[in-house]
Design an enzyme around this catalytic site. Structure first.
Site, mmCIF file in Angstrom:
data_model
loop_
_atom_site.group_PDB
_atom_site.id
_atom_site.type_symbol
_atom_site.label_atom_id
_atom_site.label_comp_id
_atom_site.label_asym_id
_atom_site.label_seq_id
_atom_site.Cartn_x
_atom_site.Cartn_y
_atom_site.Cartn_z
ATOM 1 C CB CYS A 1 -1.001 0.123 0.860
ATOM 2 S SG CYS A 1 -2.224 -0.897 1.288
HETATM 3 C C1 BEZ Z 1 0.206 -4.917 1.978
HETATM 4 O O1 BEZ Z 1 0.217 -3.762 1.448
HETATM 5 O O2 BEZ Z 1 1.658 -4.942 1.837
HETATM 6 C C2 BEZ Z 1 -0.589 -5.656 3.116
HETATM 7 C C3 BEZ Z 1 -1.575 -5.588 3.187
HETATM 8 C C4 BEZ Z 1 -2.699 -5.812 3.729
HETATM 9 C C5 BEZ Z 1 -2.775 -7.374 4.090
HETATM 10 C C6 BEZ Z 1 -1.749 -8.040 2.999
HETATM 11 C C7 BEZ Z 1 -0.079 -7.212 2.952
#
Ligand code: BEZ
Length: 211
Positions: free
Chosen positions: A45
């Site tokens: 994210c």
């Molecule tokens: C990420 O942005 O890396 C992420 C967010 C939620 C669950 C798994 C990964």
């Protein structure tokens, strides 16, 4: 209930990092991209928000507002923005909705319980100036989106909204386009002189200019 192509994008009022917004009022007359991410302070994210911020000028050129969302609250988004700037070099320059009670997430069916029980998946909605949904995408948490692809799609949506054309596989702006079946051969000869019929149903022409 899922939000489908052609539906009016549900309106809502929500707190964001840039104050409370009423969605339809906020985007009035413009294109908009509403996208969700699963959670603040997570790695994929963080890269996505920086990538979207880097393209602000490109979205502006296309008369398109961008807005993010996760089920974390606004004060968490604000704290996270510092990390996003550190890591990607880009200031988050669009509002991010805080949706801890999941009002907007539920309105747009952004929680897919068989993938993640309580977090939003990576949804993208492209919404036209008429407030109708023009495109939806859903990615899992493990796959970051390609924001250049979202820009490419926006270019296709804007071109095909203005002209009776469609864009072929892997099209990018400036490439040839396809004349839609709604245009007769006689009309096509006038409106798209020099078009090439590769098949009776596949008529190719130079791209008209986007206004
Ligand atoms: C990420 O942005 O890396 C992420 C967010 C939620 C669950 C798994 C990964």
């Amino acid at each position: 209930m899922a939000v489908r192509l052609g539906d009016i994008a549900p309106d809502f009022e929500a707190p964001t990092t840039q104050g409370t917004i009423k969605f339809h009022e906020w985007k009035a007359g413009k294109w908009a991209i509403l996208f969700s991410h699963p959670k603040d302070f997570t790695p994929v994210c963080t890269t996505e928000l920086g990538a979207a911020a880097a393209l602000k000028g490109e979205f502006e050129k296309r008369n398109c507002n961008v807005i993010g969302l996760s089920v974390d609250p606004v004060d968490s988004h604000v704290k996270w923005e510092g990390d996003i700037k550190d890591v990607t070099g880009h200031e988050v320059n669009f509002p991010m909705i805080g949706d801890p009670d999941r009002t907007v997430a539920n309105l747009y069916d952004m929680i897919h319980p068989n993938a993640m029980e309580t977090l939003t998946v990576r949804s993208v909605f492209v919404i036209g100036p008429d407030n109708k949904v023009k495109l939806t995408l859903t990615y899992p948490a493990s796959t970051g989106r390609n924001f250049l692809e979202i820009l490419r799609v926006l270019d296709s949506l804007q071109l095909t909204a203005q002209h009776q054309v469609a864009t072929p596989a892997d099209w990018t702006p400036g490439d040839d386009v396809i004349i839609t079946g709604a245009v007769s051969d006689a009309d096509a000869a006038v409106r798209f002189p020099g078009y090439v019929a590769k098949k009776p149903y596949l008529r190719v022409t130079k791209s008209p200019a986007k206004a």
